[in-house]
Design an enzyme around this catalytic site. Sequence first.
Site, mmCIF file in Angstrom:
data_model
loop_
_atom_site.group_PDB
_atom_site.id
_atom_site.type_symbol
_atom_site.label_atom_id
_atom_site.label_comp_id
_atom_site.label_asym_id
_atom_site.label_seq_id
_atom_site.Cartn_x
_atom_site.Cartn_y
_atom_site.Cartn_z
ATOM 1 N N ASN A 267 0.824 -1.210 0.000
ATOM 2 C CA ASN A 267 0.000 0.000 0.000
ATOM 3 C C ASN A 267 0.851 1.251 0.000
ATOM 4 O O ASN A 267 1.946 1.282 0.555
ATOM 5 C CB ASN A 267 -0.955 0.011 1.202
ATOM 6 C CG ASN A 267 -0.352 0.697 2.412
ATOM 7 O OD1 ASN A 267 -0.366 1.925 2.514
ATOM 8 N ND2 ASN A 267 0.222 -0.095 3.316
ATOM 9 N N GLY B 128 -0.682 7.277 1.339
ATOM 10 C CA GLY B 128 -0.259 8.674 1.462
ATOM 11 C C GLY B 128 -0.831 9.374 2.678
ATOM 12 O O GLY B 128 -1.040 10.584 2.651
ATOM 13 N N ASN C 100 3.723 7.596 14.609
ATOM 14 C CA ASN C 100 4.081 6.980 13.336
ATOM 15 C C ASN C 100 5.361 7.636 12.835
ATOM 16 O O ASN C 100 5.319 8.684 12.177
ATOM 17 C CB ASN C 100 2.929 7.136 12.336
ATOM 18 C CG ASN C 100 3.240 6.477 10.996
ATOM 19 O OD1 ASN C 100 4.378 6.114 10.723
ATOM 20 N ND2 ASN C 100 2.229 6.341 10.153
ATOM 21 N N CYS D 216 6.074 5.373 8.436
ATOM 22 C CA CYS D 216 5.453 5.264 7.113
ATOM 23 C C CYS D 216 6.573 5.349 6.071
ATOM 24 O O CYS D 216 7.341 6.309 6.073
ATOM 25 C CB CYS D 216 4.443 6.398 6.921
ATOM 26 S SG CYS D 216 3.830 6.458 5.244
ATOM 27 N N ILE E 179 6.548 -4.060 13.728
ATOM 28 C CA ILE E 179 7.122 -3.057 12.858
ATOM 29 C C ILE E 179 6.033 -2.447 11.961
ATOM 30 O O ILE E 179 4.949 -3.024 11.834
ATOM 31 C CB ILE E 179 8.214 -3.697 11.925
ATOM 32 C CG1 ILE E 179 7.621 -4.879 11.161
ATOM 33 C CG2 ILE E 179 9.454 -4.065 12.716
ATOM 34 C CD1 ILE E 179 8.540 -5.536 10.135
ATOM 35 N N ASN E 180 6.368 -1.360 11.294
ATOM 36 C CA ASN E 180 5.526 -0.868 10.199
ATOM 37 C C ASN E 180 5.925 -1.631 8.926
ATOM 38 O O ASN E 180 6.745 -2.544 8.973
ATOM 39 C CB ASN E 180 5.710 0.650 10.033
ATOM 40 C CG ASN E 180 4.502 1.322 9.391
ATOM 41 O OD1 ASN E 180 3.839 0.726 8.523
ATOM 42 N ND2 ASN E 180 4.195 2.530 9.792
ATOM 43 N N GLY F 41 1.702 -8.124 5.765
ATOM 44 C CA GLY F 41 1.176 -9.480 5.611
ATOM 45 C C GLY F 41 2.239 -10.539 5.865
ATOM 46 O O GLY F 41 3.361 -10.237 6.284
HETATM 47 C C1 SIN Z 1 -0.300 5.253 4.299
HETATM 48 O O1 SIN Z 1 -1.242 5.946 4.711
HETATM 49 O O2 SIN Z 1 0.149 5.407 3.153
HETATM 50 C C2 SIN Z 1 0.315 4.188 5.159
HETATM 51 C C3 SIN Z 1 0.717 4.698 6.470
HETATM 52 C C4 SIN Z 1 1.885 3.956 7.048
HETATM 53 O O3 SIN Z 1 2.488 3.114 6.380
HETATM 54 O O4 SIN Z 1 2.252 4.239 8.193
#
Ligand code: SIN
Length: 304
Positions: A70, A73, A126, A129, A190-191, A216
């Site tokens: 994903n 943004g 966060n 990202c 983790i992210n 995943g």
């Molecule tokens: C996103 O909104 O693009 C993902 C946010 C994230 O990975 O922390």
Amino acid sequence: MSSRLAVEIAGLKLGNPVMLASGILGSSGMTLKRVVDAGAGAVVTKSLGLEPREGYPNPTLVQVECGLLNAMGLPNPGVHCFGEEIMEAKELGVPMIVSIYGFSSGEFADVAEIAVDAGANALELNVSCPHVEKTGAEVGQSKELVAEVVNKVKNSVNKPIFVKLTPNVADIVEVAEAAVEAGADAITAINTVRAMTIDVETKTPILANKIGGLSGPAIKPIAVRCVYEIRRSVDVPVIGCGGISTWRDAVEFMLAGASAVQIGTAIAFSGLGVFKSVTEGIDAYLKEKGFRSVGEIVGLSNRD
Ligand code: SIN
């Protein structure tokens, strides 16, 4: 709910250790309620900033071999507009952790104050990202910047601070240590992992942003390793996140050192029933092996 499952994370009492991860179903009080009704022990909202953000154009999400890629943004209505949703979610009876981001340490602190005023029980910073410029992992890849942000937020609000780390670094332990020294009450690891996929017919990257974050099953072993390494060097709870879709995955994270786990992508593949199946599976495992609490297995494979 079995008392074996109850955990306390940075002063927050959870009936069970299976939390909703930030990024899915966390954008409204109504969806958060569905997650709580499905059995989550705590919920984390979608990341909120000071101003509304539209996010990237589509496509923002694509299924790949063993997970999801994903690049949304950071779309969100802004923390000011989310107050009502936070209020609604607060009535749900489980801790509500508001995920926040900022484009400076001062902005992180401003968002934190607004979220806490609206009723957040804790904040998850966060700093991970992997694809939005001037925030997220651009902060989280520097231990100095992470320390600055944590310090600023810690001095602005009186609520537990979780810091969600990026695996896209050479040494996640030094970033975790910097966060804890600056006052973090828990680490989420983790992210997503920075990644991309290309359509061979059109010969172009599929995501509009080209690069995104992989979540995943593909990233589970990376996440387990990160939890294991962080647990060895910091003295605050570590929350495992990354590819958890079964109770076995959750137990594996706990043996590595996670005091609780977060589930995100598995909801997209298996539905909300995943909370019940993972929680019941952990409980059955504890019972069968003769453990009286989740705490007794945390870090059991991490003691030499
Ligand atoms: C996103 O909104 O693009 C993902 C946010 C994230 O990975 O922390």
